[in-house]
Design a protein around this motif. Structure first.
Motif, PDB file in Angstrom:
ATOM      1  N   ASP A 198      -6.666 -16.774  20.243  1.00  0.00           N
ATOM      2  CA  ASP A 198      -5.287 -16.973  20.387  1.00  0.00           C
ATOM      3  C   ASP A 198      -4.659 -16.030  20.294  1.00  0.00           C
ATOM      4  O   ASP A 198      -5.296 -14.762  20.418  1.00  0.00           O
ATOM      5  CB  ASP A 198      -4.841 -17.437  18.001  1.00  0.00           C
ATOM      6  N   ASN A 220     -10.947 -22.452  22.868  1.00  0.00           N
ATOM      7  CA  ASN A 220      -9.993 -23.503  21.983  1.00  0.00           C
ATOM      8  C   ASN A 220      -8.461 -22.872  22.964  1.00  0.00           C
ATOM      9  O   ASN A 220      -9.067 -21.646  23.012  1.00  0.00           O
ATOM     10  CB  ASN A 220      -9.424 -22.627  20.217  1.00  0.00           C
ATOM     11  N   GLU A 221      -8.466 -23.986  23.473  1.00  0.00           N
ATOM     12  CA  GLU A 221      -6.760 -23.494  23.829  1.00  0.00           C
ATOM     13  C   GLU A 221      -6.652 -22.598  25.240  1.00  0.00           C
ATOM     14  O   GLU A 221      -5.957 -21.919  24.745  1.00  0.00           O
ATOM     15  CB  GLU A 221      -5.172 -23.767  23.377  1.00  0.00           C
ATOM     16  N   GLU A 224     -11.169 -28.042  26.960  1.00  0.00           N
ATOM     17  CA  GLU A 224     -10.015 -28.544  26.653  1.00  0.00           C
ATOM     18  C   GLU A 224      -8.768 -28.059  28.098  1.00  0.00           C
ATOM     19  O   GLU A 224      -8.991 -26.991  28.380  1.00  0.00           O
ATOM     20  CB  GLU A 224      -8.441 -27.559  25.235  1.00  0.00           C
ATOM     21  N   ASN A 274      -3.037 -25.062  26.525  1.00  0.00           N
ATOM     22  CA  ASN A 274      -1.840 -26.116  25.845  1.00  0.00           C
ATOM     23  C   ASN A 274      -0.561 -26.229  26.290  1.00  0.00           C
ATOM     24  O   ASN A 274       0.771 -25.884  25.478  1.00  0.00           O
ATOM     25  CB  ASN A 274      -1.241 -25.427  24.230  1.00  0.00           C
ATOM     26  N   SER A 332       1.969 -29.785  26.170  1.00  0.00           N
ATOM     27  CA  SER A 332       2.529 -29.647  24.322  1.00  0.00           C
ATOM     28  C   SER A 332       4.939 -29.510  25.101  1.00  0.00           C
ATOM     29  O   SER A 332       5.801 -29.859  24.471  1.00  0.00           O
ATOM     30  CB  SER A 332       3.003 -28.429  23.728  1.00  0.00           C
ATOM     31  N   PRO A 349      -7.958 -32.450  24.208  1.00  0.00           N
ATOM     32  CA  PRO A 349      -6.490 -31.907  23.948  1.00  0.00           C
ATOM     33  C   PRO A 349      -6.229 -31.853  23.078  1.00  0.00           C
ATOM     34  O   PRO A 349      -6.299 -32.318  21.633  1.00  0.00           O
ATOM     35  CB  PRO A 349      -6.015 -32.911  25.303  1.00  0.00           C
ATOM     36  N   HIS A 350      -4.995 -30.221  23.057  1.00  0.00           N
ATOM     37  CA  HIS A 350      -3.905 -30.583  21.314  1.00  0.00           C
ATOM     38  C   HIS A 350      -2.816 -30.205  22.415  1.00  0.00           C
ATOM     39  O   HIS A 350      -2.500 -29.362  22.658  1.00  0.00           O
ATOM     40  CB  HIS A 350      -5.043 -28.678  20.633  1.00  0.00           C
ATOM     41  N   PHE A 351      -2.478 -31.104  21.611  1.00  0.00           N
ATOM     42  CA  PHE A 351      -0.855 -31.364  21.436  1.00  0.00           C
ATOM     43  C   PHE A 351      -0.045 -30.897  20.247  1.00  0.00           C
ATOM     44  O   PHE A 351      -0.240 -31.337  19.438  1.00  0.00           O
ATOM     45  CB  PHE A 351      -0.351 -33.266  21.459  1.00  0.00           C
ATOM     46  N   TYR A 352       0.812 -30.323  20.049  1.00  0.00           N
ATOM     47  CA  TYR A 352       2.063 -30.003  19.696  1.00  0.00           C
ATOM     48  C   TYR A 352       3.317 -29.793  19.398  1.00  0.00           C
ATOM     49  O   TYR A 352       3.903 -30.256  21.356  1.00  0.00           O
ATOM     50  CB  TYR A 352       1.844 -28.017  19.024  1.00  0.00           C
ATOM     51  N   GLU A 369       5.050 -23.847  19.256  1.00  0.00           N
ATOM     52  CA  GLU A 369       5.149 -23.104  19.818  1.00  0.00           C
ATOM     53  C   GLU A 369       6.046 -21.352  20.208  1.00  0.00           C
ATOM     54  O   GLU A 369       5.802 -20.827  20.008  1.00  0.00           O
ATOM     55  CB  GLU A 369       4.426 -23.621  21.350  1.00  0.00           C
TER      56      GLU A 369
END
Length: 172
Positions: free
Chosen positions: A11, A90-91, A137, A140, A143, A162-165, A170
Motif C-alpha cells: 500500500d 498487490n495493486e 494484477e 487498481n 476502478s 484484478p481488484h475492482f472497487y 479510493e
C-alpha cells in the motif's frame, strides 16, 4: 480445507511512506519529496513514491532482489499442502512521466514495466515451483475507469487477478 495465496502486498509502495510493502532498503526516491495526502490514493502521485515505482521496475538490482525474494518464498512453501499460489504484487502502480497523460502513462507502465516484471517473477517462481498458480494484477486504475493494458505473460497456471472497487473507496 482452506487454501492460501501468498501475496506480496503493498500500500503506497511501503513503509518508507508510512504504509506496508516494499522494504525501505528497496525504496529509491531520488531525494524527491513525500507529503502525506488526506485522500489515500493521492499518495501514489507524490514525487517520491513515483520515483520509487520507477526504480523498482527499472533498476537491475531491485529486479533481481524481487526475483530472489520470490524464489526464497517458493523454496520455503512450495510443498505446503495449503498453498494455492503466489500473488506477485498487490495493486502495482507506476510513474507518470513528464509530458504523459494519465491514460498514456498507465498503458505504458502496464505494457513496458509491469508485464516484463510479471514474466521475470513468474520465471523465477517456476524455477523453484512449477506446480502452483501464479496470480498477477493490473494497477487498481480500472476502478477509476482506466483501461487494462497488460501484455501477455507466458506460462501455465496463471491467473489474472484484478481488484475492482467502487471509486468512492479510493477517495476515502
Amino acid at each position: 480445507g482452506i487454501l492460501v495465496i501468498i501475496d506480496f502486498h503493498q500500500d503506497v509502495y511501503g513503509p518508507a511512506f508510512g504504509d506496508h510493502g516494499i522494504p525501505v532498503w528497496a525504496t529509491r526516491t531520488d531525494g524527491k519529496p513525500f507529503t502525506p495526502q488526506a485522500t489515500w490514493f493521492l499518495n501514489y502521485l507524490q514525487p517520491a513514491v513515483q520515483a520509487a515505482w520507477e526504480h523498482l521496475y527499472e533498476d537491475a538490482d531491485l529486479r533481481q532482489a524481487q526475483a530472489d525474494a520470490w524464489k526464497h518464498v517458493a523454496a520455503r512453501f512450495h510443498s505446503h499442502p495449503a498453498l494455492f499460489g503466489y500473488d506477485l504484487l498487490n495493486e502495482p502502480f507506476g510513474k507518470i512521466r513528464d509530458g504523459e497523460g494519465t491514460f498514456d502513462a498507465f498503458a505504458r507502465v502496464q505494457r513496458e514495466q509491469m508485464t516484463p516484471m510479471f514474466q521475470r517473477l513468474t520465471d523465477a517462481l517456476r524455477s523453484v515451483d512449477p506446480d502452483h498458480f501464479v496470480l498477477f494484477e493490473a494497477p487498481n486504475v480500472a476502478s477509476l475507469g482506466l483501461p487494462i493494458n497488460l501484455g501477455h505473460v507466458n506460462g501455465d497456471k496463471l491467473i489474472f487477478f484484478p481488484h475492482f472497487y467502487d471509486p468512492s473507496v479510493e477517495s476515502a
